[in-house]
Scaffold this motif. Sequence first.
Motif, PDB file in Angstrom:
ATOM      1  N   LEU A 189      -6.061  -0.675   7.269  1.00 20.35           N
ATOM      2  CA  LEU A 189      -4.961  -0.839   8.230  1.00 20.35           C
ATOM      3  C   LEU A 189      -3.617  -0.761   7.503  1.00 20.35           C
ATOM      4  N   ALA A 190      -3.540  -1.366   6.313  1.00 21.13           N
ATOM      5  CA  ALA A 190      -2.291  -1.288   5.533  1.00 21.13           C
ATOM      6  C   ALA A 190      -2.007   0.169   5.148  1.00 21.13           C
ATOM      7  N   LEU A 191      -3.053   0.899   4.809  1.00 20.98           N
ATOM      8  CA  LEU A 191      -2.894   2.318   4.455  1.00 20.98           C
ATOM      9  C   LEU A 191      -2.421   3.129   5.661  1.00 20.98           C
TER      10      LEU A 191
ATOM     11  N   ILE B 146       0.972   6.529   8.454  1.00 24.90           N
ATOM     12  CA  ILE B 146       1.206   7.093   9.791  1.00 24.90           C
ATOM     13  C   ILE B 146       2.218   6.265  10.578  1.00 24.90           C
ATOM     14  N   GLY B 147       2.264   4.964  10.360  1.00 19.91           N
ATOM     15  CA  GLY B 147       3.228   4.134  11.067  1.00 19.91           C
ATOM     16  C   GLY B 147       2.626   2.824  11.542  1.00 19.91           C
ATOM     17  N   PRO B 148       3.486   1.922  12.055  1.00 22.65           N
ATOM     18  CA  PRO B 148       3.046   0.556  12.333  1.00 22.65           C
ATOM     19  C   PRO B 148       2.312   0.358  13.658  1.00 22.65           C
ATOM     20  N   VAL B 149       2.374   1.304  14.578  1.00 20.05           N
ATOM     21  CA  VAL B 149       1.798   1.054  15.895  1.00 20.05           C
ATOM     22  C   VAL B 149       0.602   1.970  16.152  1.00 20.05           C
ATOM     23  N   MET B 150      -0.559   1.367  16.447  1.00 23.07           N
ATOM     24  CA  MET B 150      -1.732   2.169  16.834  1.00 23.07           C
ATOM     25  C   MET B 150      -1.741   2.278  18.356  1.00 23.07           C
TER      26      MET B 150
ATOM     27  N   MET C 168       0.850  -1.201   0.000  1.00 26.85           N
ATOM     28  CA  MET C 168       0.000   0.000   0.000  1.00 26.85           C
ATOM     29  C   MET C 168       0.889   1.256   0.000  1.00 26.85           C
ATOM     30  N   THR C 169       0.594   2.196  -0.880  1.00 29.33           N
ATOM     31  CA  THR C 169       1.361   3.444  -0.939  1.00 29.33           C
ATOM     32  C   THR C 169       0.850   4.404   0.133  1.00 29.33           C
TER      33      THR C 169
END
Length: 242
Positions: free
Chosen positions: A54-56, A61-65, A1-2
Amino acid sequence: MTALAPADIVAVWETGESRPDWNRALVALARAMPGSTPGDLASLSIGERNARLLALREATIGPVMRALVNCSSCGEPLEFEQRIDELLADYSPPPQREFDIAIEGYELHYRLMTSQDLATAVQGDPSRVRRTLAERAVIDATRGGEAVAPADLPEPVLEALGSAIAENDALAQLAIPLACAACGHVWNASLEVVPFLWAEIERRARTILEDVVTLAHAYGWSEAAILEMSQARRQYYLDAIE
Ligand SMILES: [Zn+2]
């Protein structure tokens, strides 16, 4: 995902601001996946839609919510963290769209839910959204060989159907395991993907626009020129303002 570029984040927020959640999700995906038609995106199952969102989010924004929640037992605030790659590692799209299930003497043939179903359900009575969705999922229902209209199915049958749909459509519902350090309570908090991500998009868009105001004021640059900058470059010029 871009990843969404700063100008895309602002455009997604501007377009989706006045729209309901199901539509906001499609606005964000359409921007990130320009090769997909609105019809393609609207007919993704809710789990598939969430996997793409989620991939977007991970790319943009980054890997951790992270979020603050209150303990469902003692009310103490706690921060939860959820890595998106953990959620997506085991994900595979549903292999089929239609399923059969027997519940309390009823034989149901049903399908997974899409954004089109959400769009229809939220137009009606807000207290009936869950029921409307479950009824829409039913392709046909019988009891003892006799056809039953979806509207005549009892509440417990539709509730069990809702659980079956969630099981067959991974990521349609996200449950985050939480443990309270204050009282020891352990529970699963449901994470609503679209409101969570939309709040982040809104915060990000507002920050970008505040930077535009500051930089335009300091240097006289146009909005378009500032929106084209990466976050790192924007930050450099912001730090250079005295
Ligand atoms: Zn607690």
